[in-house]
Design a protein around this motif. Structure first.
Motif, mmCIF file in Angstrom:
data_model
loop_
_atom_site.group_PDB
_atom_site.id
_atom_site.type_symbol
_atom_site.label_atom_id
_atom_site.label_comp_id
_atom_site.label_asym_id
_atom_site.label_seq_id
_atom_site.Cartn_x
_atom_site.Cartn_y
_atom_site.Cartn_z
ATOM 1 N N LYS A 1 -13.091 -23.413 -16.412
ATOM 2 C CA LYS A 1 -14.362 -23.758 -16.830
ATOM 3 C C LYS A 1 -14.891 -23.457 -18.048
ATOM 4 C CE LYS A 1 -16.214 -23.877 -12.051
ATOM 5 N NZ LYS A 1 -16.965 -23.126 -11.214
ATOM 6 N N ASN A 2 -14.250 -22.478 -18.791
ATOM 7 C CA ASN A 2 -14.591 -22.318 -20.202
ATOM 8 C C ASN A 2 -13.787 -23.103 -21.094
ATOM 9 O OD1 ASN A 2 -16.838 -20.484 -19.676
ATOM 10 N ND2 ASN A 2 -15.458 -18.811 -19.302
ATOM 11 N N LYS A 3 -13.088 -24.012 -20.392
ATOM 12 C CA LYS A 3 -12.253 -24.977 -21.450
ATOM 13 C C LYS A 3 -11.052 -24.290 -22.142
ATOM 14 C CE LYS A 3 -16.010 -27.967 -22.371
ATOM 15 N NZ LYS A 3 -16.741 -29.018 -23.492
ATOM 16 N N VAL A 4 -10.529 -23.153 -21.350
ATOM 17 C CA VAL A 4 -9.354 -22.479 -21.704
ATOM 18 C C VAL A 4 -8.110 -23.550 -21.221
ATOM 19 C CG1 VAL A 4 -7.736 -20.482 -21.531
ATOM 20 C CG2 VAL A 4 -10.042 -20.133 -21.505
ATOM 21 N N ASP A 5 -6.949 -23.497 -22.239
ATOM 22 C CA ASP A 5 -5.978 -24.628 -21.824
ATOM 23 C C ASP A 5 -5.183 -24.119 -20.511
ATOM 24 O OD1 ASP A 5 -3.622 -26.440 -23.163
ATOM 25 O OD2 ASP A 5 -2.816 -24.725 -22.470
ATOM 26 N N GLU A 6 -4.947 -24.973 -19.803
ATOM 27 C CA GLU A 6 -4.008 -24.639 -18.483
ATOM 28 C C GLU A 6 -3.043 -23.678 -18.484
ATOM 29 O OE1 GLU A 6 -3.318 -27.818 -15.944
ATOM 30 O OE2 GLU A 6 -5.363 -28.653 -16.004
ATOM 31 N N ASP A 7 -2.197 -24.046 -19.436
ATOM 32 C CA ASP A 7 -1.006 -23.004 -19.699
ATOM 33 C C ASP A 7 -1.356 -21.907 -20.147
ATOM 34 O OD1 ASP A 7 0.546 -25.269 -19.180
ATOM 35 O OD2 ASP A 7 0.888 -26.058 -21.104
ATOM 36 N N VAL A 8 -2.377 -21.641 -21.059
ATOM 37 C CA VAL A 8 -2.942 -20.575 -21.448
ATOM 38 C C VAL A 8 -3.565 -19.704 -20.439
ATOM 39 C CG1 VAL A 8 -4.344 -19.234 -22.864
ATOM 40 C CG2 VAL A 8 -3.290 -21.254 -23.863
ATOM 41 N N ALA A 9 -4.318 -20.340 -19.693
ATOM 42 C CA ALA A 9 -4.858 -19.435 -18.472
ATOM 43 C C ALA A 9 -3.908 -19.359 -17.151
ATOM 44 C CB ALA A 9 -5.910 -20.560 -18.067
ATOM 45 N N GLY A 10 -2.764 -19.998 -17.186
ATOM 46 C CA GLY A 10 -1.759 -19.712 -16.181
ATOM 47 C C GLY A 10 -0.849 -18.728 -16.713
ATOM 48 N N PHE A 11 -0.888 -18.470 -18.114
ATOM 49 C CA PHE A 11 -0.217 -17.256 -18.547
ATOM 50 C C PHE A 11 -1.060 -15.931 -18.556
ATOM 51 C CE2 PHE A 11 1.101 -14.663 -22.392
ATOM 52 C CZ PHE A 11 2.526 -14.511 -21.937
ATOM 53 N N VAL A 12 -2.130 -15.924 -19.125
ATOM 54 C CA VAL A 12 -2.874 -14.825 -19.294
ATOM 55 C C VAL A 12 -3.625 -14.073 -18.057
ATOM 56 C CG1 VAL A 12 -5.107 -13.983 -20.629
ATOM 57 C CG2 VAL A 12 -3.854 -15.621 -21.697
ATOM 58 N N VAL A 13 -3.905 -15.083 -17.186
ATOM 59 C CA VAL A 13 -4.685 -14.498 -16.034
ATOM 60 C C VAL A 13 -3.949 -13.732 -15.110
ATOM 61 C CG1 VAL A 13 -5.930 -15.194 -14.004
ATOM 62 C CG2 VAL A 13 -6.616 -16.279 -16.134
ATOM 63 N N PRO A 14 -2.738 -14.127 -14.695
ATOM 64 C CA PRO A 14 -1.914 -13.242 -13.884
ATOM 65 C C PRO A 14 -1.328 -12.067 -14.739
ATOM 66 C CG PRO A 14 -1.125 -15.489 -13.681
ATOM 67 C CD PRO A 14 -2.217 -15.414 -14.783
ATOM 68 N N LEU A 15 -1.156 -12.222 -15.963
ATOM 69 C CA LEU A 15 -0.820 -10.815 -16.615
ATOM 70 C C LEU A 15 -1.685 -10.089 -16.678
ATOM 71 C CD1 LEU A 15 1.412 -9.469 -18.263
ATOM 72 C CD2 LEU A 15 0.562 -10.796 -20.486
ATOM 73 N N CYS A 16 -3.003 -10.169 -17.161
ATOM 74 C CA CYS A 16 -4.019 -9.262 -17.256
ATOM 75 C C CYS A 16 -4.430 -8.689 -15.764
ATOM 76 C CB CYS A 16 -5.289 -10.105 -18.066
ATOM 77 S SG CYS A 16 -5.036 -10.396 -19.733
ATOM 78 N N ALA A 17 -4.249 -9.390 -15.158
ATOM 79 C CA ALA A 17 -4.853 -8.897 -13.764
ATOM 80 C C ALA A 17 -4.045 -7.508 -13.180
ATOM 81 C CB ALA A 17 -4.216 -10.137 -12.581
ATOM 82 N N THR A 18 -2.947 -7.402 -13.903
ATOM 83 C CA THR A 18 -2.174 -6.140 -13.665
ATOM 84 C C THR A 18 -2.333 -5.207 -15.021
ATOM 85 O OG1 THR A 18 -0.207 -7.093 -14.347
ATOM 86 C CG2 THR A 18 -0.475 -6.843 -12.168
ATOM 87 N N ILE A 19 -2.403 -5.444 -15.865
ATOM 88 C CA ILE A 19 -2.716 -4.765 -17.256
ATOM 89 C C ILE A 19 -3.852 -4.214 -17.819
ATOM 90 C CG2 ILE A 19 -0.198 -5.370 -17.773
ATOM 91 C CD1 ILE A 19 -1.220 -6.953 -20.144
ATOM 92 N N HIS A 20 -5.016 -5.371 -17.488
ATOM 93 C CA HIS A 20 -6.191 -5.139 -18.350
ATOM 94 C C HIS A 20 -7.213 -4.369 -17.370
ATOM 95 C CE1 HIS A 20 -10.225 -6.842 -19.834
ATOM 96 N NE2 HIS A 20 -9.980 -5.865 -20.606
ATOM 97 N N LEU A 21 -7.722 -3.135 -17.562
ATOM 98 C CA LEU A 21 -8.197 -2.262 -16.782
ATOM 99 C C LEU A 21 -9.423 -1.637 -17.393
ATOM 100 C CD1 LEU A 21 -4.900 -1.766 -15.594
ATOM 101 C CD2 LEU A 21 -6.396 -1.354 -13.647
#
Length: 405
Positions: A266-286
């Motif tokens: 919804k924030n117009k993040v590229d699908e490939d970027v979102a698919g890469f960043v979101v799952p990764l940050c779910a475990t390393i961004h705290l």
């Protein structure tokens, strides 16, 4: 499964706190000492087990992270770590500025081994020497994990992942179920040595402060992301609201990934970027977890008048930011990963650790919500530089810092 375990644990932690305080009014000393004895044994077991936990979680996490998607993974991991550390430094600054006023006159007495100090003496203790020190476990995990990123070692990685699964089994079937008894014993002892009122009043103040500061860190993240990516930070925050409230309800970054992903789009993040960043940050961004743990830890340091230097606090924050990347996918995983540092770097005793665990779990969901909402800010920043350069990345293909459980 994790959601059910979390809500069950949260319920029993609250029950343990209430019962511990209530029972302190009428329990005879001989009965209370049984729980003090249990706390001593459980604390000694944690001292034995935590170094093993650290190695089993961090070594395969670093190895798996290093074998990921090249420079973009490194940049994303660097942003996540930097955000987490900045959150810790802000928490430190907030504590330094506010605690002398907020916690003025509050004292924490947790010496359960000295009856003259107001505590209760255990019936017996059992020494449980750790196989290696906390820092040794952390360094060994780094050395092995980093070396594996440059050497093809699938067999060793499989061994480490199996060790991870075994250790996680101990956490979920033994450590987590016994935590409410551990917390009950702590609050029972606090009540019986007349320290409960001051402690709970002070921790209530810190609890509210920690929730407010998780919101502050989210706002700062989106102001920074908005400036870098050239977007309206408040509109971006509004689009991420579904992820925040989903995480608030589930207390699970992993369970919130699909909602975080859709919110990032919804924030117009590229699908490939979102698919890469979101799952990764779910475990390393705290960053949210870092904010809460640091504020709680420094409140105990202040109330207990521990002689802790600025260097020790800085080291605690820097190391905690690394150790939490391998926080297990169980309730209170971040605080369990932090136990070793609380003991080794800050000198926490068993009652202080129990207070930390109880305080963290009670508002666990607010930290998780801050973590996943911050993931959206990192996705905006990465989109500025990596849009069109990360190809064909789906949620299933995205890297993860934690081996599958």
């Amino acid at each position: 499964m994790k959601d059910k375990l979390l809500h069950s644990l949260l319920f029993w932690v609250v029950v343990a706190i209430v019962l511990g305080f209530a029972c302190s009014f009428f329990f005879p000393d001989w009965l209370a000492r049984i729980f003090v004895t249990f706390n001593g044994l459980f604390s000694n077991f944690l001292g034995f087990f935590v170094p093993v936990l650290i190695f089993a979680l961090i070594a395969p996490a670093i190895a798996g992270l290093g074998q990921g998607a090249g420079k973009w993974l490194g940049i994303t991991a660097g942003l996540a770590y930097g955000s987490t550390i900045i959150s810790g430094l802000i928490a430190w600054g907030t504590a330094s500025a506010l605690y002398p006023t907020l916690l003025d006159g509050k004292h924490l007495v947790t010496d359960v081994a000295d009856p003259e100090a107001g505590g209760l003496e255990p019936y017996f203790t059992v020494d449980m020497p750790a196989p290696l020190a906390v820092m040794s476990a952390l360094l060994l995990a780094f050395v092995v994990g980093l070396a594996m990123t440059g050497v093809k070692s699938p067999n060793l990685l499989n061994v480490l992942e199996e060790l991870n699964a075994v250790v996680m089994k101990v956490v979920t079937t033994f450590v987590i179920p016994l935590l409410p008894i551990f917390i009950f014993g702590t609050f029972l002892n606090l009540g019986m040595n007349d320290n409960f009122g001051d402690t709970m009043e002070a921790m209530g103040v810190v609890l509210v402060l920690s929730i407010v500061m998780t919101l502050v860190i989210i706002l700062l993240q989106y102001l920074a992301a908005g400036a870098i990516a050239g977007v309206n930070p408040f509109k971006a925050l509004k689009n991420m609201a579904p992820a925040y409230f989903t995480a608030l309800g589930t207390s699970s970054s992993a369970a919130t990934i699909p909602v975080t992903y859709e919110s990032a789009l919804k924030n117009k993040v590229d699908e490939d970027v979102a698919g890469f960043v979101v799952p990764l940050c779910a475990t390393i961004h705290l960053s949210g977890s870092m904010m809460k743990i640091t504020l709680y830890a420094l409140s105990i340091v202040y109330m207990a008048s521990l002689d802790i230097s600025s260097g020790q606090i800085a080291g605690f924050i820097l190391l905690l930011g690394i150790m939490m990347i391998a926080a297990p996918g169980v309730p209170g995983g971040a605080i369990m990963a932090a136990v070793g540092l609380l003991q080794a770097n800050l000198g926490f005793d068993e009652s202080m650790v129990s207070l930390m665990i109880a305080s963290y779990i009670v508002v666990d969901s607010f930290g998780t919500a801050a973590n996943v909402t911050g993931d959206g800010a990192i996705a905006l920043i990465m989109n500025k530089f990596a849009a069109g350069k990360i190809k064909g990345q789906s949620l299933n293909d995205a890297p993860s810092a934690v081996p599958a459980q």
